[in-house]
Design a protein around this motif. Structure first.
Motif, short mmCIF file in Angstrom:
data_model
loop_
_atom_site.label_atom_id
_atom_site.label_comp_id
_atom_site.label_asym_id
_atom_site.label_seq_id
_atom_site.Cartn_x
_atom_site.Cartn_y
_atom_site.Cartn_z
N ASP A 18 -15.33 73.20 -26.75
CA ASP A 18 -14.50 72.06 -26.34
C ASP A 18 -13.03 72.35 -26.57
O ASP A 18 -12.19 72.08 -25.71
N CYS A 19 -12.70 72.88 -27.74
CA CYS A 19 -11.30 73.16 -28.08
C CYS A 19 -10.73 74.26 -27.20
O CYS A 19 -9.62 74.13 -26.67
N ILE A 20 -11.47 75.33 -27.03
CA ILE A 20 -10.98 76.45 -26.22
C ILE A 20 -10.78 76.02 -24.77
O ILE A 20 -9.75 76.34 -24.16
N LEU A 21 -11.72 75.29 -24.22
CA LEU A 21 -11.57 74.83 -22.83
C LEU A 21 -10.43 73.83 -22.68
O LEU A 21 -9.73 73.84 -21.66
N TYR A 60 -10.65 72.06 -39.08
CA TYR A 60 -9.41 72.04 -38.30
C TYR A 60 -9.71 71.85 -36.81
O TYR A 60 -8.96 71.18 -36.11
N LEU A 61 -10.82 72.39 -36.34
CA LEU A 61 -11.20 72.18 -34.94
C LEU A 61 -11.59 70.72 -34.71
O LEU A 61 -11.23 70.13 -33.68
N ARG A 62 -12.30 70.14 -35.66
CA ARG A 62 -12.66 68.72 -35.55
C ARG A 62 -11.41 67.85 -35.49
O ARG A 62 -11.33 66.91 -34.71
N GLU A 63 -10.42 68.20 -36.32
CA GLU A 63 -9.18 67.43 -36.33
C GLU A 63 -8.45 67.54 -34.99
O GLU A 63 -7.96 66.55 -34.46
N ILE A 64 -8.38 68.76 -34.46
CA ILE A 64 -7.72 68.98 -33.16
C ILE A 64 -8.38 68.12 -32.08
O ILE A 64 -7.72 67.46 -31.30
N ARG A 65 -9.71 68.13 -32.06
CA ARG A 65 -10.43 67.34 -31.06
C ARG A 65 -10.21 65.84 -31.29
O ARG A 65 -9.97 65.09 -30.35
N LYS A 66 -10.29 65.42 -32.55
CA LYS A 66 -10.10 64.00 -32.88
C LYS A 66 -8.72 63.50 -32.45
O LYS A 66 -8.57 62.36 -32.01
N LEU A 67 -7.70 64.36 -32.55
CA LEU A 67 -6.34 63.99 -32.17
C LEU A 67 -6.09 64.10 -30.67
O LEU A 67 -4.98 63.90 -30.20
N GLY A 68 -7.13 64.45 -29.91
CA GLY A 68 -7.00 64.52 -28.45
C GLY A 68 -6.35 65.79 -27.96
O GLY A 68 -5.68 65.79 -26.94
N PHE A 69 -6.55 66.89 -28.68
CA PHE A 69 -6.02 68.20 -28.30
C PHE A 69 -4.50 68.17 -28.14
O PHE A 69 -3.97 68.34 -27.04
N PRO A 70 -3.80 67.95 -29.24
CA PRO A 70 -2.34 67.82 -29.18
C PRO A 70 -1.64 69.13 -28.83
O PRO A 70 -2.24 70.21 -28.89
#
Length: 100
Positions: A18-21, A60-70
């Protein structure tokens, strides 16, 4: 809730994908698209501190996703990421090719 090793592995790979895409799915430097070679890079540095502050692992990946991929993140392959960490630039950058 405790996940089995297989479910935890699937969950982590889905999170990572999810993060990479969300950040383009290919290395922003060299264009590598093999998923196994890709990682999330902190554009202005601070990745070590970010991972430490979020507790390491996949947090950290969970946080990035939770913040809407800032903004402030990009996809790099491990080679380009390592070069940026070691030299401050990547050999793929044409203006630096003669400096190596």
């Amino acid at each position: 809730m405790t996940l089995t090793n297989n479910k935890a592995s699937q969950w982590y790979h889905t999170l990572r994908k999810d993060c990479i895409l969300a950040y383009g799915g290919i290395c922003a430097c060299c264009g590598e698209s093999e998923f196994g070679f890709l990682t999330i890079d902190h554009i202005n540095g601070g990745g070590r501190r970010h991972r430490k502050n979020t507790g390491g692992g996949s947090n950290y990946l969970r946080e990035i996703r939770k913040l809407g991929f800032p903004r402030g993140f990009r996809v790099l392959c491990y080679n380009c990421n390592n070069a940026y960490n070691s030299f401050g630039y990547c050999p793929h950058q044409k203006e630096h090719k003669n400096e190596i």
